[in-house]
Design a protein around this motif. Structure first.
Motif, PDB file in Angstrom:
ATOM      1  N   ALA A  35       0.831  -1.210   0.000  1.00  0.00           N
ATOM      2  CA  ALA A  35       0.000   0.000   0.000  1.00  0.00           C
ATOM      3  C   ALA A  35       0.861   1.254   0.000  1.00  0.00           C
ATOM      4  CB  ALA A  35      -0.916   0.007   1.220  1.00  0.00           C
ATOM      5  N   TRP A  36       0.240   2.328  -0.429  1.00  0.00           N
ATOM      6  CA  TRP A  36       0.813   3.661  -0.321  1.00  0.00           C
ATOM      7  C   TRP A  36      -0.042   4.492   0.629  1.00  0.00           C
ATOM      8  CZ3 TRP A  36       5.429   5.101  -2.248  1.00  0.00           C
ATOM      9  CH2 TRP A  36       5.989   4.316  -3.271  1.00  0.00           C
ATOM     10  N   PHE A  37       0.638   5.214   1.479  1.00  0.00           N
ATOM     11  CA  PHE A  37       0.015   6.177   2.372  1.00  0.00           C
ATOM     12  C   PHE A  37       0.694   7.527   2.145  1.00  0.00           C
ATOM     13  CE2 PHE A  37      -2.438   3.566   5.410  1.00  0.00           C
ATOM     14  CZ  PHE A  37      -2.013   2.298   5.025  1.00  0.00           C
ATOM     15  N   ARG A  38       0.091   8.577   2.665  1.00  0.00           N
ATOM     16  CA  ARG A  38       0.734   9.886   2.600  1.00  0.00           C
ATOM     17  C   ARG A  38       0.419  10.681   3.849  1.00  0.00           C
ATOM     18  NH1 ARG A  38      -2.835  12.633  -2.307  1.00  0.00           N
ATOM     19  NH2 ARG A  38      -4.791  12.914  -1.130  1.00  0.00           N
ATOM     20  N   GLN A  39       1.314  11.600   4.165  1.00  0.00           N
ATOM     21  CA  GLN A  39       1.113  12.462   5.323  1.00  0.00           C
ATOM     22  C   GLN A  39       1.533  13.874   4.960  1.00  0.00           C
ATOM     23  OE1 GLN A  39       3.058  11.204   8.953  1.00  0.00           O
ATOM     24  NE2 GLN A  39       1.620  12.395  10.180  1.00  0.00           N
ATOM     25  N   ALA A  40       0.565  14.769   4.985  1.00  0.00           N
ATOM     26  CA  ALA A  40       0.820  16.181   4.720  1.00  0.00           C
ATOM     27  C   ALA A  40       1.162  16.885   6.029  1.00  0.00           C
ATOM     28  CB  ALA A  40      -0.416  16.818   4.090  1.00  0.00           C
ATOM     29  N   PRO A  41       1.854  18.008   5.972  1.00  0.00           N
ATOM     30  CA  PRO A  41       2.224  18.730   7.199  1.00  0.00           C
ATOM     31  C   PRO A  41       0.997  19.050   8.042  1.00  0.00           C
ATOM     32  CG  PRO A  41       3.389  19.629   5.325  1.00  0.00           C
ATOM     33  CD  PRO A  41       2.401  18.650   4.774  1.00  0.00           C
ATOM     34  N   GLY A  42       1.082  18.708   9.311  1.00  0.00           N
ATOM     35  CA  GLY A  42      -0.002  19.005  10.233  1.00  0.00           C
ATOM     36  C   GLY A  42      -1.204  18.093  10.133  1.00  0.00           C
ATOM     37  N   LYS A  43      -1.109  17.059   9.302  1.00  0.00           N
ATOM     38  CA  LYS A  43      -2.241  16.152   9.135  1.00  0.00           C
ATOM     39  C   LYS A  43      -1.834  14.729   9.486  1.00  0.00           C
ATOM     40  CE  LYS A  43      -4.676  18.806   5.584  1.00  0.00           C
ATOM     41  NZ  LYS A  43      -5.338  18.734   4.247  1.00  0.00           N
ATOM     42  N   GLU A  44      -2.846  13.886   9.709  1.00  0.00           N
ATOM     43  CA  GLU A  44      -2.563  12.489   9.990  1.00  0.00           C
ATOM     44  C   GLU A  44      -2.219  11.746   8.704  1.00  0.00           C
ATOM     45  OE1 GLU A  44      -5.447  11.836  13.896  1.00  0.00           O
ATOM     46  OE2 GLU A  44      -5.779  10.703  12.058  1.00  0.00           O
ATOM     47  N   ARG A  45      -1.509  10.660   8.874  1.00  0.00           N
ATOM     48  CA  ARG A  45      -1.194   9.820   7.731  1.00  0.00           C
ATOM     49  C   ARG A  45      -2.486   9.208   7.193  1.00  0.00           C
ATOM     50  NH1 ARG A  45       3.887   5.850   8.319  1.00  0.00           N
ATOM     51  NH2 ARG A  45       4.638   7.841   9.131  1.00  0.00           N
ATOM     52  N   GLU A  46      -2.635   9.193   5.862  1.00  0.00           N
ATOM     53  CA  GLU A  46      -3.852   8.662   5.274  1.00  0.00           C
ATOM     54  C   GLU A  46      -3.547   7.639   4.192  1.00  0.00           C
ATOM     55  OE1 GLU A  46      -6.173  11.681   3.337  1.00  0.00           O
ATOM     56  OE2 GLU A  46      -4.574  12.200   1.922  1.00  0.00           O
ATOM     57  N   PHE A  47      -4.471   6.710   4.024  1.00  0.00           N
ATOM     58  CA  PHE A  47      -4.370   5.668   3.007  1.00  0.00           C
ATOM     59  C   PHE A  47      -4.556   6.278   1.627  1.00  0.00           C
ATOM     60  CE2 PHE A  47      -4.886   1.657   0.998  1.00  0.00           C
ATOM     61  CZ  PHE A  47      -5.946   1.782   0.117  1.00  0.00           C
ATOM     62  N   VAL A  48      -3.776   5.784   0.650  1.00  0.00           N
ATOM     63  CA  VAL A  48      -3.882   6.253  -0.731  1.00  0.00           C
ATOM     64  C   VAL A  48      -4.333   5.129  -1.655  1.00  0.00           C
ATOM     65  CG1 VAL A  48      -2.613   7.191  -2.699  1.00  0.00           C
ATOM     66  CG2 VAL A  48      -2.111   8.025  -0.384  1.00  0.00           C
ATOM     67  N   THR A  91       0.332  17.282  -2.095  1.00  0.00           N
ATOM     68  CA  THR A  91       1.642  17.483  -1.471  1.00  0.00           C
ATOM     69  C   THR A  91       1.707  16.766  -0.130  1.00  0.00           C
ATOM     70  OG1 THR A  91       2.018  19.613  -2.554  1.00  0.00           O
ATOM     71  CG2 THR A  91       3.212  19.198  -0.503  1.00  0.00           C
ATOM     72  N   ALA A  92       2.711  15.902   0.028  1.00  0.00           N
ATOM     73  CA  ALA A  92       2.838  15.102   1.244  1.00  0.00           C
ATOM     74  C   ALA A  92       4.105  14.253   1.148  1.00  0.00           C
ATOM     75  CB  ALA A  92       1.630  14.191   1.418  1.00  0.00           C
ATOM     76  N   VAL A  93       4.444  13.636   2.260  1.00  0.00           N
ATOM     77  CA  VAL A  93       5.437  12.558   2.235  1.00  0.00           C
ATOM     78  C   VAL A  93       4.661  11.271   1.973  1.00  0.00           C
ATOM     79  CG1 VAL A  93       7.176  11.279   3.510  1.00  0.00           C
ATOM     80  CG2 VAL A  93       6.949  13.757   3.841  1.00  0.00           C
ATOM     81  N   TYR A  94       5.100  10.528   0.967  1.00  0.00           N
ATOM     82  CA  TYR A  94       4.432   9.288   0.582  1.00  0.00           C
ATOM     83  C   TYR A  94       5.224   8.104   1.117  1.00  0.00           C
ATOM     84  CZ  TYR A  94       1.116  11.723  -2.390  1.00  0.00           C
ATOM     85  OH  TYR A  94       0.089  12.525  -2.837  1.00  0.00           O
ATOM     86  N   TYR A  95       4.492   7.192   1.766  1.00  0.00           N
ATOM     87  CA  TYR A  95       5.093   6.029   2.385  1.00  0.00           C
ATOM     88  C   TYR A  95       4.559   4.752   1.752  1.00  0.00           C
ATOM     89  CZ  TYR A  95       6.302   9.268   6.161  1.00  0.00           C
ATOM     90  OH  TYR A  95       6.788  10.321   6.896  1.00  0.00           O
TER      91      TYR A  95
END
Length: 122
Positions: A35-48, A91-95
């Motif tokens: 899976a891919w997730f992402r986390q934008a500044p100030g937000k929780e990590r979310e499923f993509v 825009t986010a860090v993608y995990y």
């Protein structure tokens, strides 16, 4: 142990495209879904998005349906995320992450990569 290494992040203008890669190694035979997730500044990590290694069944968050495509190359133990029509809100860090099924990986992934930054500007 499973090791995940993401690559392909960068900066792009709105409407552009990027392709992320996640190379998996180690004891991945129990990791039936990626899976891919992402986390934008100030937000929780979310499923993509998520995909099964076998069969290729996929699952997407509503916010990316029709724009993002997840795929895998079993021979290379690599999962990709093709991102088209990018928006500033992407825009986010993608995990990258692994899990035993499409359902479980969405809520309780077993292993995580280090993340790759995606920045979309107007």
């Amino acid at each position: 142990q499973v090791q995940l290494v993401e690559s392909g992040g960068g900066s792009v203008q709105a409407g552009g495209s990027l392709r992320l890669s996640c190379a998996a190694s180690g004891r991945i035979f129990n990791s039936y879904a990626m899976a891919w997730f992402r986390q934008a500044p100030g937000k929780e990590r979310e499923f993509v998005a998520a995909i099964r290694w076998t069969g290729g069944s996929t699952d997407y968050a509503d916010s990316v349906k029709g724009r993002f495509t997840i795929s895998r190359d079993n021979a290379k133990n690599t999962v990709y995320l093709q991102m088209n029509s990018l928006k500033p809100e992407d825009t986010a860090v993608y995990y990258c992450a692994t899990g035993p099924s499409l359902v479980v990986v969405r809520t309780r992934p077993g292993y995580w990569g280090q993340g790759t930054q995606v920045t979309v500007s107007l």
